[in-house]
Design an enzyme around this catalytic site. Structure first.
Site, PDB file in Angstrom:
ATOM      1  CE  LYS A   1      -4.122  -1.905   2.204  1.00 13.45           C
ATOM      2  NZ  LYS A   1      -4.995  -1.894   3.392  1.00 13.45           N
TER       3      LYS A   1
ATOM      4  CE  LYS B   1      11.142   5.238   3.708  1.00 12.64           C
ATOM      5  NZ  LYS B   1      12.038   5.594   4.832  1.00 12.64           N
TER       6      LYS B   1
ATOM      7  CB  THR C   1       6.985  12.790   8.853  1.00  8.89           C
ATOM      8  OG1 THR C   1       8.283  12.188   8.830  1.00  8.89           O
ATOM      9  CG2 THR C   1       6.383  12.712   7.455  1.00  8.89           C
TER      10      THR C   1
ATOM     11  CB  SER D   1      12.589  12.658  -0.375  1.00  8.38           C
ATOM     12  OG  SER D   1      12.686  11.256  -0.217  1.00  8.38           O
TER      13      SER D   1
ATOM     14  CG  ASN E   1       8.489   5.923  -1.635  1.00 12.82           C
ATOM     15  OD1 ASN E   1       7.595   6.282  -2.394  1.00 12.82           O
ATOM     16  ND2 ASN E   1       9.539   5.251  -2.068  1.00 12.82           N
TER      17      ASN E   1
ATOM     18  N   GLY F   1      18.326   3.971   7.007  1.00 11.03           N
ATOM     19  CA  GLY F   1      18.627   2.731   7.719  1.00 11.03           C
ATOM     20  C   GLY F   1      17.470   2.081   8.437  1.00 11.03           C
ATOM     21  N   GLY F   2      16.258   2.638   8.339  1.00 12.47           N
ATOM     22  CA  GLY F   2      15.133   2.048   9.052  1.00 12.47           C
ATOM     23  C   GLY F   2      14.771   0.661   8.553  1.00 12.47           C
TER      24      GLY F   2
ATOM     25  CB  ALA G   1      23.598   8.985  -1.640  1.00 13.53           C
TER      26      ALA G   1
ATOM     27  CG  ASP H   1      25.038   8.130   4.139  1.00 17.24           C
ATOM     28  OD1 ASP H   1      24.512   7.851   5.231  1.00 17.24           O
ATOM     29  OD2 ASP H   1      24.455   7.978   3.059  1.00 17.24           O
TER      30      ASP H   1
END
Length: 333
Positions: free
Chosen positions: A58, A63, A85, A88, A90, A191-192, A218, A220
């Site tokens: 969904k 997410k 929140t 960017s 999702n 990282g979630g 990216a 990092d």
């Protein structure tokens, strides 16, 4: 890369118990997404691949799991004033949808340069959009002002125990659907998702390998693992718009300890993996969602003897919210 440091799960923001609780909590709302296989892609990769299609979740991305768990974890007093929140795309859409299901307001701070399709998703699900400048500082400052004005509850996109637990339900499903998997490849940004996936998967099978897939522009997480501390970049540049966030203080310890390696790929490899998903799997996958396949097909993975025993690989196709204008231009490059 430094070796992993084994720590008790008591040190982490989530554990297998909270992930199982999240699975029960979100079951009435979240999809159990299918797992696809392809003999053609197995042949190209030289391994058995299993694709967890979170693009069919969904909201069009994984997410929703974390957002749903966070929203339905709130007590009634907390929920009444709504949630806020900055995202960017999702997570913004997922939180909007979860809030709509609970009947509470969602205040969504979105950078002005976010893909139009993701902004449209937020509005479609009833989220109240507040635009910020593209910088992370502007996003944070704008969200803080909304918090002060509304008294709403902040639900971060990744650095939150409720979010991590919700995303960990991916592992619970995936390893039931494809029990032969000995390696999981997961996109990494804040990282979630990979934190939840790693916590659940390692609890079920301590020998399983958890590999992060990250864009060169990216990287990092790769640098953080190499340096042994959170390393933030002064600038990011990648087509994978969903992978531009940095690790947080809750996700970093889990990534440090439980993610076995980070595989870095460039945007051309991501675009090629997207094409394969469209042409062979016949599914729409956004750049961030295709990066796991890009990692498995990369020379850095295929030619590294360390991965020779990674022969049953689970790949999380994390989302399918594609900005079609950008997609067509990327295919022409």
């Amino acid at each position: 890369m430094e070796p992993n440091h084994t720590k008790s799960s008591d040190c982490y923001a989530a554990d297998i118990s909270s992930i199982r609780e999240a699975q029960v909590r979100i079951k009435p709302f979240a999809q159990q997404t299918p797992v696809l296989t392809s003999d053609t892609l197995d042949s190209i990769a030289g391994r058995k691949l299993y694709f967890k299609c979170e693009c069919f979740q969904k909201g069009g991305a994984f997410k929703f799991r974390g957002a749903c768990n966070a929203i339905f974890s709130l007590d009634d007093d907390e929920a009444t004033k709504g949630v806020v929140t900055h995202s960017s795309g999702n997570h913004a859409a997922a939180l909007s949808l979860a809030a709509k299901l609970r009947g509470i307001p969602a205040y969504i701070v979105i950078p002005k340069d976010a893909p139009k399709c993701k902004v449209a998703n937020v509005k479609r699900y009833g989220g109240q959009v507040i635009f910020s400048e593209p910088s992370m500082q502007s996003r944070v400052d704008t969200a803080n002002k909304v918090l002060q004005d509304t008294g709403a509850v902040l639900i971060p996109s990744s650095n939150d125990g409720r979010i991590i637990s919700g995303q960990g339900t991916i592992s619970l499903e995936f390893l039931e659907q494809a029990s032969d998997i000995n390696t999981l490849v997961v996109p990494i940004s804040g990282g979630g998702m990979i934190s939840g996936v790693a916590l659940a998967a390692k609890a079920i099978n301590p020998a399983i390998r958890i590999l992060a897939a990250e864009p060169m522009g990216a990287n990092d997480a790769f640098q953080s693992k190499s340096n042994g501390r959170i390393t933030k970049l002064s600038e990011v540049n990648t087509i994978a718009d969903g992978l531009r966030a940095f690790l947080g203080d809750l996700t970093w310890p889990i990534v440090r300890d439980l993610v076995d390696d980070v595989i870095v790929v460039d945007d051309k490899e991501i675009i090629q993996a997207m094409k394969l998903c469209y042409e062979i799997l016949k599914i729409a996958v956004e750049p961030s969602g295709a990066i796991g396949l890009a990692a498995v097909l990369s020379d850095g993975f295929r030619k590294n003897p360390v991965y020779s025993e990674c022969n049953h690989i689970g790949i999380v196709l994390s989302g399918g919210n594609v900005d079609l204008g950008v997609l067509w231009k990327s295919f022409d490059k």
